[in-house]
Design a protein around this motif. Sequence first.
Motif, mmCIF file in Angstrom:
data_model
loop_
_atom_site.group_PDB
_atom_site.id
_atom_site.type_symbol
_atom_site.label_atom_id
_atom_site.label_comp_id
_atom_site.label_asym_id
_atom_site.label_seq_id
_atom_site.Cartn_x
_atom_site.Cartn_y
_atom_site.Cartn_z
ATOM 1 N N LYS A 91 0.818 -1.216 0.000
ATOM 2 C CA LYS A 91 0.000 0.000 0.000
ATOM 3 C C LYS A 91 0.850 1.263 0.000
ATOM 4 C CE LYS A 91 -4.105 -2.031 2.147
ATOM 5 N NZ LYS A 91 -5.032 -2.019 3.321
ATOM 6 N N GLN A 92 2.136 1.114 0.356
ATOM 7 C CA GLN A 92 3.046 2.262 0.357
ATOM 8 C C GLN A 92 3.888 2.327 -0.910
ATOM 9 O OE1 GLN A 92 5.119 2.886 4.224
ATOM 10 N NE2 GLN A 92 3.823 1.242 4.975
ATOM 11 N N GLY A 93 3.592 1.442 -1.874
ATOM 12 C CA GLY A 93 4.290 1.495 -3.155
ATOM 13 C C GLY A 93 5.399 0.497 -3.328
ATOM 14 N N ALA A 94 5.393 -0.574 -2.556
ATOM 15 C CA ALA A 94 6.450 -1.576 -2.647
ATOM 16 C C ALA A 94 6.245 -2.497 -3.847
ATOM 17 C CB ALA A 94 6.507 -2.407 -1.367
ATOM 18 N N VAL A 95 7.334 -3.151 -4.248
ATOM 19 C CA VAL A 95 7.317 -4.178 -5.291
ATOM 20 C C VAL A 95 7.921 -5.436 -4.692
ATOM 21 C CG1 VAL A 95 8.158 -4.859 -7.569
ATOM 22 C CG2 VAL A 95 7.549 -2.471 -7.134
ATOM 23 N N GLY A 96 7.227 -6.567 -4.801
ATOM 24 C CA GLY A 96 7.731 -7.790 -4.189
ATOM 25 C C GLY A 96 7.242 -9.030 -4.883
ATOM 26 N N LEU A 110 -1.919 -1.894 -7.880
ATOM 27 C CA LEU A 110 -2.451 -1.453 -9.166
ATOM 28 C C LEU A 110 -2.586 0.063 -9.248
ATOM 29 C CD1 LEU A 110 -5.350 -3.041 -11.136
ATOM 30 C CD2 LEU A 110 -5.622 -0.699 -10.359
ATOM 31 N N LYS A 111 -2.759 0.729 -8.105
ATOM 32 C CA LYS A 111 -3.001 2.168 -8.098
ATOM 33 C C LYS A 111 -1.722 2.998 -7.999
ATOM 34 C CE LYS A 111 -7.497 1.428 -5.890
ATOM 35 N NZ LYS A 111 -8.340 1.698 -4.683
ATOM 36 N N SER A 112 -0.577 2.346 -7.855
ATOM 37 C CA SER A 112 0.681 3.071 -7.702
ATOM 38 C C SER A 112 1.434 3.107 -9.029
ATOM 39 C CB SER A 112 1.553 2.416 -6.627
ATOM 40 O OG SER A 112 2.819 3.034 -6.559
ATOM 41 N N HIS A 113 1.392 4.245 -9.710
ATOM 42 C CA HIS A 113 2.073 4.369 -10.992
ATOM 43 C C HIS A 113 3.583 4.198 -10.852
ATOM 44 C CE1 HIS A 113 -1.440 6.779 -13.002
ATOM 45 N NE2 HIS A 113 -1.811 5.623 -12.482
ATOM 46 N N SER A 114 4.157 4.759 -9.788
ATOM 47 C CA SER A 114 5.604 4.639 -9.602
ATOM 48 C C SER A 114 6.004 3.189 -9.350
ATOM 49 C CB SER A 114 6.061 5.523 -8.442
ATOM 50 O OG SER A 114 5.435 5.130 -7.225
ATOM 51 N N ALA A 115 5.171 2.437 -8.625
ATOM 52 C CA ALA A 115 5.467 1.030 -8.362
ATOM 53 C C ALA A 115 5.392 0.212 -9.648
ATOM 54 C CB ALA A 115 4.501 0.472 -7.318
ATOM 55 N N ILE A 116 4.431 0.524 -10.501
ATOM 56 C CA ILE A 116 4.303 -0.196 -11.776
ATOM 57 C C ILE A 116 5.537 0.035 -12.637
ATOM 58 C CG2 ILE A 116 2.981 -0.385 -13.920
ATOM 59 C CD1 ILE A 116 0.480 0.373 -12.310
ATOM 60 N N ARG A 118 8.500 0.797 -11.582
ATOM 61 C CA ARG A 118 9.636 0.119 -10.955
ATOM 62 C C ARG A 118 9.580 -1.382 -11.200
ATOM 63 N NH1 ARG A 118 11.261 -0.832 -5.516
ATOM 64 N NH2 ARG A 118 9.270 -0.069 -4.711
ATOM 65 N N LEU A 119 8.378 -1.944 -11.182
ATOM 66 C CA LEU A 119 8.222 -3.369 -11.505
ATOM 67 C C LEU A 119 8.733 -3.650 -12.913
ATOM 68 C CD1 LEU A 119 5.198 -5.661 -10.796
ATOM 69 C CD2 LEU A 119 6.041 -5.450 -13.123
ATOM 70 N N ARG A 120 8.388 -2.779 -13.854
ATOM 71 C CA ARG A 120 8.865 -2.970 -15.228
ATOM 72 C C ARG A 120 10.389 -2.909 -15.293
ATOM 73 N NH1 ARG A 120 5.372 -2.990 -19.444
ATOM 74 N NH2 ARG A 120 3.209 -2.341 -19.112
ATOM 75 N N ARG A 121 10.994 -1.998 -14.535
ATOM 76 C CA ARG A 121 12.457 -1.900 -14.552
ATOM 77 C C ARG A 121 13.103 -3.131 -13.937
ATOM 78 N NH1 ARG A 121 11.398 3.503 -12.935
ATOM 79 N NH2 ARG A 121 12.008 3.015 -10.790
ATOM 80 N N ILE A 122 12.548 -3.611 -12.829
ATOM 81 C CA ILE A 122 13.118 -4.785 -12.167
ATOM 82 C C ILE A 122 13.073 -6.002 -13.077
ATOM 83 C CG2 ILE A 122 12.746 -6.443 -10.282
ATOM 84 C CD1 ILE A 122 11.822 -4.081 -8.563
ATOM 85 N N LYS A 123 11.939 -6.186 -13.770
ATOM 86 C CA LYS A 123 11.760 -7.347 -14.644
ATOM 87 C C LYS A 123 12.259 -7.076 -16.063
ATOM 88 C CE LYS A 123 10.060 -11.428 -15.758
ATOM 89 N NZ LYS A 123 8.619 -11.593 -15.961
ATOM 90 N N ASN A 124 12.608 -5.811 -16.354
ATOM 91 C CA ASN A 124 13.062 -5.405 -17.682
ATOM 92 C C ASN A 124 11.985 -5.681 -18.733
ATOM 93 O OD1 ASN A 124 14.843 -4.302 -19.553
ATOM 94 N ND2 ASN A 124 15.805 -6.271 -19.998
ATOM 95 N N ILE A 125 10.778 -5.184 -18.454
ATOM 96 C CA ILE A 125 9.648 -5.346 -19.364
ATOM 97 C C ILE A 125 9.445 -4.055 -20.141
ATOM 98 C CG2 ILE A 125 7.173 -5.822 -19.554
ATOM 99 C CD1 ILE A 125 7.334 -7.305 -16.930
ATOM 100 N N GLU A 126 9.363 -4.151 -21.451
ATOM 101 C CA GLU A 126 9.164 -2.981 -22.285
ATOM 102 C C GLU A 126 7.809 -2.339 -21.997
ATOM 103 O OE1 GLU A 126 9.534 -4.146 -26.309
ATOM 104 O OE2 GLU A 126 11.561 -4.966 -26.085
ATOM 105 N N ALA A 127 7.737 -1.033 -22.200
ATOM 106 C CA ALA A 127 6.495 -0.305 -21.939
ATOM 107 C C ALA A 127 5.365 -0.754 -22.842
ATOM 108 C CB ALA A 127 6.737 1.195 -22.108
ATOM 109 N N SER A 128 5.704 -1.342 -23.996
ATOM 110 C CA SER A 128 4.669 -1.778 -24.935
ATOM 111 C C SER A 128 4.073 -3.128 -24.557
ATOM 112 C CB SER A 128 5.251 -1.867 -26.352
ATOM 113 O OG SER A 128 6.291 -2.832 -26.406
ATOM 114 N N LYS A 129 4.683 -3.806 -23.597
ATOM 115 C CA LYS A 129 4.195 -5.129 -23.199
ATOM 116 C C LYS A 129 3.156 -5.005 -22.090
ATOM 117 C CE LYS A 129 7.124 -7.225 -25.936
ATOM 118 N NZ LYS A 129 6.660 -7.928 -27.137
#
Length: 311
Positions: A91-96, A110-116, A118-129
């Motif tokens: 709820k505070q924006g963590a990724v785990g 789902l409501k944390s844009h910054s967490a989303i 960061r999740l993409r960066r950690i997993k190296n997922i392109e923005a188009s995916k």
Amino acid sequence: MALQAKLYGQNAAVSFSLWSPRVPPIPGRVSLDFPKTQRVLRVLSMAVKRSPKRLKYSAPRFTKEGGLLYVEADSSGADSWKLDPVVDLLKQGAVGVIPTDTVYAIVCDLKSHSAIERLRRIKNIEASKPLSILCHTFRDIDTYTTGFPHGDGQGHTNIFRAVKHCLPGPYTFILTASKELPKQCIRYGTAASKYAARKNVGVRMPDDAICQAILEKMGAPLISTSVKCPKENEWMIDPIVIADMYGPEGLDFVVDGGVRVADPSTIVDMTVIPPKMIRQGKGPKLHWMVTEDVNGSAAMHEANLIFPSGT
């Protein structure tokens, strides 16, 4: 902040205390400090029951700057109270990482844009995916998608009735996203013109007690992507290995629900009639699903194009 911990060895249990000073927030980063009423955590679940080499997370750290929270939970969900610190972090924006009924998943609010992001960066997922969502109820699915197709009067099954018999379960259903779903979760098109107009999302309702307990406590779906080894592109099924691999990349917590089997969910495209199974996984093919006459590698390639992050 004083923390009580217990480290379990093969022959004895040793209790000790940890003192963690309050770290000033770093500008531009999400603060993950617990509220004042929860500075002294009620629970610390750590057990070293495997290889003696895996002692890196035997003394967990509870601030973002300090590292990673590791919680071992019973797969039956009997000790779901241990998950409260995890929910607070989310709820505070963590990724785990949490378990599902198939493989482990990297998740965030789902409501944390910054967490989303960061999740993409950690997993190296392109923005188009696209990313998937883990849901607790059908109401969640109705809120963030346009729902399951109904019978069309031409002999096709009322899919919603059929789906109710296999959820919760090991399926990822691709549905049309509603306006409630953050745009960061939706793929707006790729180089493949075949999928360019789609605005879809993969939906999961895992049959896993730990996962469902977290979703219930959150009161909303979680953004999700499967955990794979970056180099070998293989499923990672041991939570301690996952912590070692992704912890340095910025994970905030790992929930250990035991070692899993490398068997992902079955992916079914519900945006076409009849629904098309594009990846055979743990969930069996049902009578209302169709498949294309393609070889295994081609089918897997198509599944990755449409939905590469499904657990």
